[in-house]
Design an enzyme around this catalytic site. Structure first.
Site, mmCIF file in Angstrom:
data_model
loop_
_atom_site.group_PDB
_atom_site.id
_atom_site.type_symbol
_atom_site.label_atom_id
_atom_site.label_comp_id
_atom_site.label_asym_id
_atom_site.label_seq_id
_atom_site.Cartn_x
_atom_site.Cartn_y
_atom_site.Cartn_z
ATOM 1 C CB CYS A 28 11.866 -68.916 29.502
ATOM 2 S SG CYS A 28 11.456 -67.258 30.069
ATOM 3 C CB CYS A 31 13.827 -66.167 28.186
ATOM 4 S SG CYS A 31 13.665 -66.480 29.961
#
Length: 104
Positions: A28, A31
């Site tokens: 991600c 993230c």
């Protein structure tokens, strides 16, 4: 310091005080942007707030239990109760302002 936690120890680790958990995954992009912000805040709030992170691919039960569908998701608990759930990237300033509500 940001402590990596699992489905098995989530309740024990996040049950007392103010705890921010970063739900994330290695693939991600947002993230990876959020992680350094969380680490900076962990240094600044050392002793006041516990910072944890949970890889949702390795620990799906907790994320599913809280209905987390998008990552990054930041969850703030105070004395075991969820008080904030933040989806997507948040700046250090945004998170600092939110955390101050629970540490004052």
């Amino acid at each position: 310091m940001v402590e990596a936690i699992t489905d098995q120890n989530f309740q024990d680790v996040t049950g007392k005080g103010v705890v921010l958990t970063d739900f994330w995954a290695t693939w991600c992009g947002p993230c990876r942007m959020q992680s350094p912000v969380v680490e900076q805040l962990a240094d600044e709030y050392d002793g006041e707030v516990k910072f944890t992170k949970m890889d949702v691919d390795e620990n799906p039960e907790t994320a599913q239990g809280f209905g987390i569908m998008s990552i990054p998701t930041l969850m703030i608990k105070k004395d075991g109760e969820v008080v904030e759930t933040l989806v997507g990237y948040h700046s250090k300033e945004q998170l600092d302002k939110i955390l101050q509500q629970y540490t004052a």
